[in-house]
Design an enzyme around this catalytic site. Structure first.
Site, PDB file in Angstrom:
ATOM      1  N   GLY A 109      60.903  27.492  45.742  1.00 29.04           N
ATOM      2  CA  GLY A 109      62.026  26.579  45.947  1.00 29.04           C
ATOM      3  C   GLY A 109      62.853  26.441  44.678  1.00 29.04           C
ATOM      4  O   GLY A 109      64.083  26.621  44.692  1.00 29.04           O
ATOM      5  N   ASP A 117      63.377  35.490  45.532  1.00 29.22           N
ATOM      6  CA  ASP A 117      64.021  34.182  45.322  1.00 29.22           C
ATOM      7  C   ASP A 117      65.410  34.359  44.703  1.00 29.22           C
ATOM      8  O   ASP A 117      66.359  33.638  45.049  1.00 29.22           O
ATOM      9  CB  ASP A 117      63.160  33.302  44.412  1.00 29.22           C
ATOM     10  CG  ASP A 117      61.777  33.090  44.988  1.00 29.22           C
ATOM     11  OD1 ASP A 117      61.655  33.038  46.229  1.00 29.22           O
ATOM     12  OD2 ASP A 117      60.808  32.997  44.203  1.00 29.22           O
TER      13      ASP A 117
END
Ligand code: RIB
Length: 308
Positions: free
Chosen positions: A42, A254
């Site tokens: 995240g 990511d």
């Protein structure tokens, strides 16, 4: 226009050991180098988008330790809005021991720690800010109920959501992810989600279409050195791979997602946004680490000569 992105996800302290080879079971092996760096799927995606100039809001939880302070300081320094980052008393922050071999390949262990305390109630608490976002990014290093709640929130309030189903979770409920606007799995995650073969590009497209038939808007499959595949209800579009010599591939996915989010909410159509994301991810693997390896917009513009 750069757009406003929310990330509801994890943060980890990456404990990275650079090895000459992966140790065998029961073996003690001396390694060359160790570094700590800020990671977590995240936070990595949030930092990539923020370094490229997006307005980024992060919902995450840190623990009750020194890593919590440095994580918060790092997110702020990278320009991420941390008003919705919570501290969890009595829990450790998330940590990820990682080994990287000379070919840049990695093995990752995650200890979620405080990330496990990011709950659906945290989404409600941040609702006013989340409703103003152009895209919400989600991964699977937080409780699955929080991910489902975020997808439902996005659907309810007309905020597009992107789910990166990583790390792979075999019992993800197809009914509760079908309202995601984007799903961005790698081939392994796609196979686990669908139970279908994913050897050839044709098989990958068919598996992605099976997810679209269940309701997901758009599927982007990342295929490592084969590039990516953009699959919608009506089209299959290859995104060309970008050849570089890898130093450390940790966090490449990511970098791809964070940069895609920034370019797409910034106004680029899907294909050009994905093509830029492929170059951004390729650039990131030419340096060690995850967030520390992500380029700012100015650095990326300078590095573009090296990555097509
Ligand atoms: O995707 C790479 C990330 O996975 C690392 O930063 C590590 O923290 C794990 O979450």
């Amino acid at each position: 226009m750069t757009g406003r992105i929310a990330v509801i996800g994890s943060n980890m302290m990456d404990l990275v050991t650079y090895v000459t080879r992966m140790p065998a079971p029961g073996e003690t092996l001396a390694a060359q180098d160790f570094v700590m760096g800020h990671g977590g799927k995240g936070a990595n995606q949030a930092v990539a988008a923020a370094k490229l100039g997006a307005e980024v809001l992060m919902l995450t939880k840190v623990g009750d330790d020194n890593f919590a302070d440095t994580t918060l300081a790092n997110l702020k320094a990278c320009g991420v809005d941390t008003r919705h980052v919570g501290r969890v008393p009595g829990r450790s922050s998330g940590v990820a021991p990682i080994m990287v071999d000379p070919a840049g390949e990695n093995s990752i262990l995650i200890v979620k720690g405080a990330n496990d305390a990011l709950l659906p109630a945290d989404i409600e608490a941040a609702a006013d800010d989340l409703k103003r976002c152009d895209l919400i990014l989600l991964q699977l290093e937080i409780p699955i109920e929080t991910v489902y709640a975020a997808i439902a929130f996005g659907k309810r309030h007309g905020v597009p959501t992107l789910l990166n189903p990583a790390p792979a979770l075999p019992d993800l409920d197809p009914e509760r992810i079908k309202d995601a606007t984007f799903l961005v799995p790698n081939e392994t995650e796609l196979a686990i989600l669908t139970g279908l073969p994913v050897e050839t590009v044709e098989e990958i497209a068919a598996a992605a279409r099976a997810l679209i038939a269940k309701g997901i808007g758009t599927v982007v499959v990342t295929m490592g050195s084969r590039g990516a595949l953009l699959v919608t209800a009506t089209s299959v579009t290859p995104i060309a791979p970008v050849a570089v010599t890898p130093v450390d591939t940790t966090g490449a996915g990511d970098a791809f997602i964070g940069s895609f989010a920034r370019y797409h909410v910034g106004g680029d159509a899907l294909k050009p946004a994905l093509a830029k994301a492929a170059r951004y991810a390729a650039d990131s693997i030419t340096r060690r680490g995850t967030q520390r390896a992500y380029a700012t917009a100015a650095e990326f513009a300078r590095n573009l000569g090296n990555v097509g």
